[in-house]
Each structure stands twice: as structure tokens, then as C-alpha cells.
Scaffold this motif. Structure first.
Motif, PDB file in Angstrom:
ATOM      1  N   ARG A 174     -13.985  51.015  59.793  1.00  0.00           N
ATOM      2  CA  ARG A 174     -12.878  51.807  60.307  1.00  0.00           C
ATOM      3  C   ARG A 174     -12.688  51.515  61.783  1.00  0.00           C
ATOM      4  NH1 ARG A 174     -12.990  52.469  55.518  1.00  0.00           N
ATOM      5  NH2 ARG A 174     -12.716  54.409  54.380  1.00  0.00           N
TER       6      ARG A 174
ATOM      7  N   THR B  27      -9.785  40.680  62.515  1.00  0.00           N
ATOM      8  CA  THR B  27      -8.975  41.656  61.787  1.00  0.00           C
ATOM      9  C   THR B  27      -8.239  42.582  62.739  1.00  0.00           C
ATOM     10  OG1 THR B  27     -10.505  41.567  59.918  1.00  0.00           O
ATOM     11  CG2 THR B  27      -9.014  43.459  60.025  1.00  0.00           C
TER      12      THR B  27
ATOM     13  N   ASN C  12      -4.040  50.101  53.997  1.00  0.00           N
ATOM     14  CA  ASN C  12      -5.271  50.186  54.783  1.00  0.00           C
ATOM     15  C   ASN C  12      -5.053  50.612  56.231  1.00  0.00           C
ATOM     16  OD1 ASN C  12      -7.093  49.429  52.732  1.00  0.00           O
ATOM     17  ND2 ASN C  12      -6.424  47.325  52.947  1.00  0.00           N
ATOM     18  N   ARG C  13      -3.845  50.993  56.563  1.00  0.00           N
ATOM     19  CA  ARG C  13      -3.537  51.447  57.926  1.00  0.00           C
ATOM     20  C   ARG C  13      -2.767  52.752  57.802  1.00  0.00           C
ATOM     21  NH1 ARG C  13      -0.216  47.238  61.345  1.00  0.00           N
ATOM     22  NH2 ARG C  13      -0.240  46.525  59.240  1.00  0.00           N
TER      23      ARG C  13
ATOM     24  N   GLN D 268      -4.211  42.696  62.603  1.00  0.00           N
ATOM     25  CA  GLN D 268      -3.592  43.922  62.103  1.00  0.00           C
ATOM     26  C   GLN D 268      -2.914  44.775  63.173  1.00  0.00           C
ATOM     27  OE1 GLN D 268      -3.350  45.105  58.838  1.00  0.00           O
ATOM     28  NE2 GLN D 268      -3.995  43.027  58.334  1.00  0.00           N
ATOM     29  N   LEU D 269      -3.364  44.663  64.422  1.00  0.00           N
ATOM     30  CA  LEU D 269      -2.874  45.589  65.444  1.00  0.00           C
ATOM     31  C   LEU D 269      -1.956  44.952  66.477  1.00  0.00           C
ATOM     32  CD1 LEU D 269      -6.150  47.635  66.012  1.00  0.00           C
ATOM     33  CD2 LEU D 269      -4.262  48.085  64.423  1.00  0.00           C
TER      34      LEU D 269
ATOM     35  N   PRO E 297       1.565  47.888  64.672  1.00  0.00           N
ATOM     36  CA  PRO E 297       0.392  48.733  64.442  1.00  0.00           C
ATOM     37  C   PRO E 297       0.760  50.132  63.961  1.00  0.00           C
ATOM     38  CG  PRO E 297       0.869  48.614  66.773  1.00  0.00           C
ATOM     39  CD  PRO E 297       1.795  47.647  66.089  1.00  0.00           C
TER      40      PRO E 297
ATOM     41  N   TRP F  64      -4.302  56.727  64.640  1.00  0.00           N
ATOM     42  CA  TRP F  64      -4.267  55.836  63.491  1.00  0.00           C
ATOM     43  C   TRP F  64      -5.663  55.363  63.120  1.00  0.00           C
ATOM     44  CZ3 TRP F  64       0.090  54.191  60.805  1.00  0.00           C
ATOM     45  CH2 TRP F  64       1.310  54.618  61.327  1.00  0.00           C
ATOM     46  N   GLU F  65      -5.784  54.958  61.850  1.00  0.00           N
ATOM     47  CA  GLU F  65      -7.040  54.415  61.330  1.00  0.00           C
ATOM     48  C   GLU F  65      -6.733  53.125  60.575  1.00  0.00           C
ATOM     49  OE1 GLU F  65     -10.540  56.410  58.862  1.00  0.00           O
ATOM     50  OE2 GLU F  65      -8.698  56.225  57.678  1.00  0.00           O
ATOM     51  N   LEU F  66      -7.521  52.090  60.842  1.00  0.00           N
ATOM     52  CA  LEU F  66      -7.434  50.826  60.121  1.00  0.00           C
ATOM     53  C   LEU F  66      -8.695  50.687  59.284  1.00  0.00           C
ATOM     54  CD1 LEU F  66      -6.223  47.981  59.600  1.00  0.00           C
ATOM     55  CD2 LEU F  66      -7.449  47.224  61.654  1.00  0.00           C
TER      56      LEU F  66
END
Length: 107
Positions: free
Chosen positions: A73, A33, A48-49, A37-38, A42, A62-64
Motif C-alpha cells: 500500500r 510502480t 487498485n487506486r 501509477q502516480l 493519480p 488516496w491509496e495505491l
């Protein structure tokens, strides 16, 4: 259309201690993931980001959010000049508490 340059992921050494709090069977999901995602965009806000409010744990920008019940997280920061994502911490959300490395941090 120009091909998008991927971001490099750089992991903070403390991250590996944080991951010890998770069952080994979930670690592949976490790694997959983070890469998915990143690596591209990013800094694009999604459901969710999200950008974090200052001050934030580990000075993350940032937070995923992901995983079972969306409880995982990943806190990260982006160096646009170097085209690098610095993955700073991994935590588990338990109701209104964020646990990183088994310790509660304020988010």
C-alpha cells in the motif's frame, strides 16, 4: 489532443524508513510502480487506486494497492494546484492489518 502534464512526486522523509520493512529485491518494483501509477492521473479511481475514507492514516487522500498478492500500500495525497503527488507512507497489508514501518495502523 493536448499532452498531459506529469505530476511531480514528492516523498515524505518517513517513507524511506517504511521501506526498510521490505526485502531489498522488491524495492525496485515499489519505486517503478509508484512512478508508473502516480505520475499521470493519480486522482483517477481504478481497481487498485482508491480514495480513502476520513480519517485516514497520515491524512492521506488516496491509496495505491500493488505487489505480490496485492499486499503493498502506498498512501498519498494530491496537490492539484502545484501538480504534485505527496507520497506519505508505504505499508504492507497482512490480512486485516496494515503495517507501516513495522507498526500496525488503523485504516
Amino acid at each position: 489532443m493536448a499532452k498531459q502534464q506529469p505530476y511531480s512526486l514528492v516523498y515524505d522523509p518517513r517513507l524511506f524508513d517504511h521501506l526498510q520493512e521490505v526485502e531489498s529485491k522488491l524495492q525496485r518494483l515499489i519505486e517503478k510502480t509508484m512512478k508508473e501509477q502516480l505520475t499521470f492521473e493519480p486522482n483517477r479511481e481504478t481497481r487498485n487506486r482508491k480514495p480513502m475514507r476520513v480519517p485516514s492514516p497520515f491524512n492521506a487522500g488516496w491509496e495505491l494497492r500493488f505487489g505480490p498478492d496485492n499486499r503493498f500500500r502506498v498512501l498519498y495525497d494530491i496537490d492539484e494546484g502545484q501538480h504534485v503527488v505527496n507520497v506519505l507512507a508505504f505499508g504492507i497489508k497482512d490480512r486485516n492489518r496494515l503495517l507501516i514501518g513495522g507498526k500496525e495502523v488503523s485504516s
